[in-house]
Design a protein around this motif. Sequence first.
Motif, PDB file in Angstrom:
ATOM      1  N   LEU A 115       9.904 -46.621  12.808  1.00 14.88           N
ATOM      2  CA  LEU A 115      10.067 -48.067  12.888  1.00 14.88           C
ATOM      3  C   LEU A 115       8.741 -48.819  12.868  1.00 14.88           C
ATOM      4  O   LEU A 115       8.733 -50.045  12.845  1.00 14.88           O
ATOM      5  CB  LEU A 115      10.851 -48.436  14.154  1.00 14.88           C
ATOM      6  CG  LEU A 115      12.263 -47.857  14.267  1.00 14.88           C
ATOM      7  CD1 LEU A 115      12.920 -48.303  15.558  1.00 14.88           C
ATOM      8  CD2 LEU A 115      13.115 -48.243  13.067  1.00 14.88           C
ATOM      9  N   GLY A 116       7.628 -48.099  12.890  1.00 13.43           N
ATOM     10  CA  GLY A 116       6.329 -48.753  12.798  1.00 13.43           C
ATOM     11  C   GLY A 116       5.933 -49.471  14.069  1.00 13.43           C
ATOM     12  O   GLY A 116       5.753 -50.690  14.079  1.00 13.43           O
TER      13      GLY A 116
ATOM     14  N   TYR B  79       3.864 -54.211  16.872  1.00 20.82           N
ATOM     15  CA  TYR B  79       3.042 -54.792  17.931  1.00 20.82           C
ATOM     16  C   TYR B  79       2.015 -55.771  17.350  1.00 20.82           C
ATOM     17  O   TYR B  79       1.843 -56.887  17.857  1.00 20.82           O
ATOM     18  CB  TYR B  79       2.350 -53.681  18.715  1.00 20.82           C
ATOM     19  CG  TYR B  79       1.719 -54.159  20.000  1.00 20.82           C
ATOM     20  CD1 TYR B  79       2.496 -54.426  21.121  1.00 20.82           C
ATOM     21  CD2 TYR B  79       0.339 -54.332  20.094  1.00 20.82           C
ATOM     22  CE1 TYR B  79       1.924 -54.868  22.304  1.00 20.82           C
ATOM     23  CE2 TYR B  79      -0.239 -54.779  21.273  1.00 20.82           C
ATOM     24  CZ  TYR B  79       0.557 -55.043  22.378  1.00 20.82           C
ATOM     25  OH  TYR B  79      -0.016 -55.482  23.551  1.00 20.82           O
ATOM     26  N   LEU B  80       1.361 -55.374  16.255  1.00 20.30           N
ATOM     27  CA  LEU B  80       0.392 -56.268  15.615  1.00 20.30           C
ATOM     28  C   LEU B  80       1.082 -57.505  15.033  1.00 20.30           C
ATOM     29  O   LEU B  80       0.565 -58.624  15.111  1.00 20.30           O
ATOM     30  CB  LEU B  80      -0.341 -55.519  14.506  1.00 20.30           C
ATOM     31  CG  LEU B  80      -1.688 -54.894  14.885  1.00 20.30           C
ATOM     32  CD1 LEU B  80      -2.150 -53.903  13.852  1.00 20.30           C
ATOM     33  CD2 LEU B  80      -2.736 -55.992  15.074  1.00 20.30           C
ATOM     34  N   SER B  81       2.258 -57.299  14.469  1.00 20.14           N
ATOM     35  CA  SER B  81       3.016 -58.427  13.937  1.00 20.14           C
ATOM     36  C   SER B  81       3.356 -59.416  15.047  1.00 20.14           C
ATOM     37  O   SER B  81       3.252 -60.635  14.864  1.00 20.14           O
ATOM     38  CB  SER B  81       4.294 -57.901  13.270  1.00 20.14           C
ATOM     39  OG  SER B  81       4.996 -58.911  12.596  1.00 20.14           O
ATOM     40  N   ALA B  82       3.743 -58.893  16.215  1.00 19.81           N
ATOM     41  CA  ALA B  82       4.051 -59.760  17.352  1.00 19.81           C
ATOM     42  C   ALA B  82       2.809 -60.503  17.834  1.00 19.81           C
ATOM     43  O   ALA B  82       2.882 -61.687  18.189  1.00 19.81           O
ATOM     44  CB  ALA B  82       4.660 -58.936  18.484  1.00 19.81           C
ATOM     45  N   LEU B  83       1.665 -59.814  17.865  1.00 17.84           N
ATOM     46  CA  LEU B  83       0.422 -60.478  18.259  1.00 17.84           C
ATOM     47  C   LEU B  83       0.104 -61.644  17.329  1.00 17.84           C
ATOM     48  O   LEU B  83      -0.306 -62.720  17.773  1.00 17.84           O
ATOM     49  CB  LEU B  83      -0.728 -59.470  18.248  1.00 17.84           C
ATOM     50  CG  LEU B  83      -0.820 -58.494  19.415  1.00 17.84           C
ATOM     51  CD1 LEU B  83      -1.880 -57.433  19.135  1.00 17.84           C
ATOM     52  CD2 LEU B  83      -1.135 -59.221  20.714  1.00 17.84           C
TER      53      LEU B  83
ATOM     54  N   GLY C 248      11.284 -54.516   7.556  1.00 13.30           N
ATOM     55  CA  GLY C 248      12.204 -55.589   7.210  1.00 13.30           C
ATOM     56  C   GLY C 248      12.602 -56.419   8.404  1.00 13.30           C
ATOM     57  O   GLY C 248      13.321 -57.408   8.263  1.00 13.30           O
ATOM     58  N   GLY C 249      12.132 -56.006   9.593  1.00 13.20           N
ATOM     59  CA  GLY C 249      12.385 -56.738  10.822  1.00 13.20           C
ATOM     60  C   GLY C 249      11.067 -57.172  11.432  1.00 13.20           C
ATOM     61  O   GLY C 249      10.307 -57.929  10.825  1.00 13.20           O
ATOM     62  N   SER C 250      10.760 -56.660  12.617  1.00  7.48           N
ATOM     63  CA  SER C 250       9.560 -57.111  13.319  1.00  7.48           C
ATOM     64  C   SER C 250       8.269 -56.514  12.771  1.00  7.48           C
ATOM     65  O   SER C 250       7.187 -57.049  13.000  1.00  7.48           O
ATOM     66  CB  SER C 250       9.675 -56.782  14.815  1.00  7.48           C
ATOM     67  OG  SER C 250       9.873 -55.394  15.007  1.00  7.48           O
ATOM     68  N   ALA C 251       8.355 -55.405  12.046  1.00  9.37           N
ATOM     69  CA  ALA C 251       7.143 -54.742  11.553  1.00  9.37           C
ATOM     70  C   ALA C 251       6.540 -55.497  10.369  1.00  9.37           C
ATOM     71  O   ALA C 251       7.243 -56.158   9.605  1.00  9.37           O
ATOM     72  CB  ALA C 251       7.460 -53.308  11.141  1.00  9.37           C
ATOM     73  N   SER C 252       5.221 -55.361  10.223  1.00  7.73           N
ATOM     74  CA  SER C 252       4.497 -55.978   9.110  1.00  7.73           C
ATOM     75  C   SER C 252       4.464 -55.018   7.926  1.00  7.73           C
ATOM     76  O   SER C 252       4.189 -53.827   8.075  1.00  7.73           O
ATOM     77  CB  SER C 252       3.064 -56.301   9.546  1.00  7.73           C
ATOM     78  OG  SER C 252       2.188 -56.357   8.439  1.00  7.73           O
TER      79      SER C 252
END
Length: 408
Positions: free
Chosen positions: A321-322, A327-331, A249-253
């Motif tokens: 937290l995934g 990390y992939l979402s940030a990429l 629900g935050g940075s994770a995909s």
Amino acid sequence: MTGKARYFRWPLLAIFVFCAGSLAQTPEDSGAACPLTPPASFSELPHIDALPTPFVYRDGRAVTSRADWSCRRREISAQLQHWIYGDKPPPGAEVNSHLEKDALTVKVADNGQSVSFTAKILWPTTGKPPYPAMIGIGRSFLDNQALLDQGVAIIEFPNNDIGDQSGAAARGQGKFYKLYGKDHSAASTVAWAWGVSRLIDALGAITDSPIDANRLGVTGCSRNGKGALVTGALDERIALSIIQESGSGGSASWRVSEAMKEAGANVQTASQIVTENTWLTQAFARFAQQVDKLPVDNHQLLGLVAPRGLLLLENTDMEWLGNKSAYLSALAAREIYAALGAEQHIGITQVGGHQHCVVPDSQKAAIHAFVERFLLGQSVNTRVWSTDADYTLDLKRWIPWTTPNLAP
């Protein structure tokens, strides 16, 4: 520094009235005039295995310019709100503010109702007003003394007062829902984002304000990190978002987290979070077992912050937290920044060996740099991209689309 000595630099008591939208400043939503087509029905949504492309409109047109991106950004925002977070009411409420010493009280009237909330302010130990400020959702979990020493005020936003998050049964409770109804689609995260926007309205209207409304950041950790990200994504007046260990629900995909779980990881996915709390709109529950039908994913939520400053603080000890998902979402989000010529405006530092919501020394330099650049206006290097995890990343699977160089 004593509080009284600092406070005597401006009037101890001030009362202001503001109608949102009256100031000639950065708008809350620069794409508000862009047309939107009605959302598709759930049954019409196709299955999308990869992370959805940010660079193609719903009707199939390619995004080729930064003007295009403004409208595509609004389209993505509308989809994220409709399917995942609920709708944020547009600007237009009447806002009154009352500033005294270390407390800012904001009164909002809309829809025939009125509510008020008070945010505590911690004043800097250096510099002079008007100060930039970091708005903590709930409170700031950063190195707060370092922020104060940099000349940055800290505003503690009372998010639980605005939208309750004490459990799934708390849906529709809080002052936001007094204004807009307990059945409003907005999740608590959007209710908080709305409240911060009204706080920004109030700050921007104060004559000779000790806070510079054009130099504001937002931060939060864990559940409040989800809200901080939604807040930074939905209000373009926020110059810097520092999102700490926000997880599902935050940075994770959603898609990557689901794949991680299928591979045996102990990670929070859509099927679990929909029963836990009020952070997502109720309509999201239909995706619990089929996240591949989501027309959007949270790399696009991160991308809504572009080209403004975005720093992700992650903890590789927190598998729930995934970490790989974040990390992939940030990429993927970095590709949006790259398309806008702002790749240095997004960063991630991912390191374990510390407790949840505790900033280790190794992440403090990144925070300091992003604050210097986006709140203090200094020319510093914000190329921050690191993880202490040893990931195997299938980028072609998750990011198969091409990143354009968007024309000015």
